[in-house]
Design an enzyme around this catalytic site. Structure first.
Site, PDB file in Angstrom:
ATOM      1  N   ASP A  18     -46.225  -7.589 -55.763  1.00  0.00           N
ATOM      2  CA  ASP A  18     -47.120  -8.663 -55.314  1.00  0.00           C
ATOM      3  C   ASP A  18     -47.878  -9.319 -56.463  1.00  0.00           C
ATOM      4  O   ASP A  18     -48.507 -10.357 -56.260  1.00  0.00           O
ATOM      5  CB  ASP A  18     -48.175  -8.094 -54.361  1.00  0.00           C
ATOM      6  CG  ASP A  18     -49.210  -7.254 -55.107  1.00  0.00           C
ATOM      7  OD1 ASP A  18     -50.374  -7.682 -55.216  1.00  0.00           O
ATOM      8  OD2 ASP A  18     -48.835  -6.193 -55.638  1.00  0.00           O
ATOM      9  N   ASP A  45     -43.386  -1.666 -56.425  1.00  0.00           N
ATOM     10  CA  ASP A  45     -44.819  -1.529 -56.652  1.00  0.00           C
ATOM     11  C   ASP A  45     -45.407  -0.992 -55.354  1.00  0.00           C
ATOM     12  O   ASP A  45     -44.809  -1.121 -54.277  1.00  0.00           O
ATOM     13  CB  ASP A  45     -45.412  -2.893 -57.010  1.00  0.00           C
ATOM     14  CG  ASP A  45     -46.916  -2.837 -57.167  1.00  0.00           C
ATOM     15  OD1 ASP A  45     -47.396  -1.972 -57.915  1.00  0.00           O
ATOM     16  OD2 ASP A  45     -47.609  -3.658 -56.530  1.00  0.00           O
ATOM     17  N   ASP A  76     -49.345  -0.850 -54.366  1.00  0.00           N
ATOM     18  CA  ASP A  76     -50.536  -1.482 -53.794  1.00  0.00           C
ATOM     19  C   ASP A  76     -50.296  -2.958 -53.504  1.00  0.00           C
ATOM     20  O   ASP A  76     -49.855  -3.721 -54.362  1.00  0.00           O
ATOM     21  CB  ASP A  76     -51.716  -1.315 -54.745  1.00  0.00           C
ATOM     22  CG  ASP A  76     -52.051   0.157 -54.960  1.00  0.00           C
ATOM     23  OD1 ASP A  76     -52.056   0.901 -53.964  1.00  0.00           O
ATOM     24  OD2 ASP A  76     -52.271   0.559 -56.115  1.00  0.00           O
TER      25      ASP A  76
END
Length: 221
Positions: A182, A7, A9
């Site tokens: 995250d 991922d 961001d």
């Protein structure tokens, strides 16, 4: 061969590229701060809360691309990379990518953020393969709409399977599959890979990762 999925961001980046693109455009006077800040902040909160309407967000976020030439957008993006993105590329995130590269793994960034914003970021990490939400283009100009399935939540799974099929592969063809994220929004894909890694996770993902015994790491410098 192993497959390492990242991922972007708040995972590889110590911040959110989409949010910072909006902030950058506010700072250079392209977008109105009073309007953009309020709406963008609400969408970002919805994302963290797991209740983002991805289509409403894309309609809002991609509109600015349709109002300017590709040449102008590319000029702004180069400035944005220097001011906003490079400072968010931490030593730990670059070292993690390099570790997988040295291992000979197939590397991919898979993100809900649109590919206009994220392709140069993937290039800066030295990662050729990117799945991002695709902004529609007609005759070299953005329309302000998205095309295809947004790579968000279950959409990441759908898009990844489609990409692998184009290569004549499935997840089962890889010796080991990794996914670093995250966000609890990425749980559909995290549950599919062999080695899900929670990176500076949000509270929901952190709690879930602990119950499953998943590794929890930090890439902040």
């Amino acid at each position: 061969m192993q497959l390492a999925l990242f991922d972007l961001d708040n995972t590889l980046l110590a911040g959110d590229s989409d949010y910072q693109w909006g902030q950058f455009l506010i700072e250079i006077g392209v977008l109105d701060r009073a309007i953009q800040q309020t709406v963008n902040d609400q969408f970002y909160q919805d994302y963290k809360d797991g209740k983002l309407d991805i289509y409403a967000f894309l309609e809002f976020q991609l509109k600015v691309l349709s109002l300017h030439s590709r040449e102008q957008l590319d000029t702004w993006h180069a400035q944005y990379m220097q001011k906003k993105i490079l400072p968010m590329m931490t030593k730990k995130s670059k070292a993690l990518v390099e570790k997988h590269r040295q291992n000979g793994d197939l590397l991919m960034i898979i993100t809900a953020t649109n590919s206009f914003v994220t392709k140069p970021i993937a290039t800066a990490f030295g990662i050729d393969n990117l799945i991002g939400t695709t902004p529609e283009e007609i005759d070299g100009k953005f329309t302000g709409k998205a095309t295809g399935i947004p790579s968000f939540q279950e959409g990441k799974v759908t898009r990844l399977h489609a990409w692998l099929a184009e290569q004549g592969k499935t997840l089962a063809d890889f010796e080991t599959t990794w996914f670093y994220s995250d966000s609890h929004n990425d749980l559909p894909l995290m549950k599919l890979v062999d080695k899900p890694i929670a990176v500076d996770p949000d509270p929901v993902l952190e709690d879930y990762a602990k119950t499953q015994g998943w590794p929890i790491i930090s890439l902040r410098s």
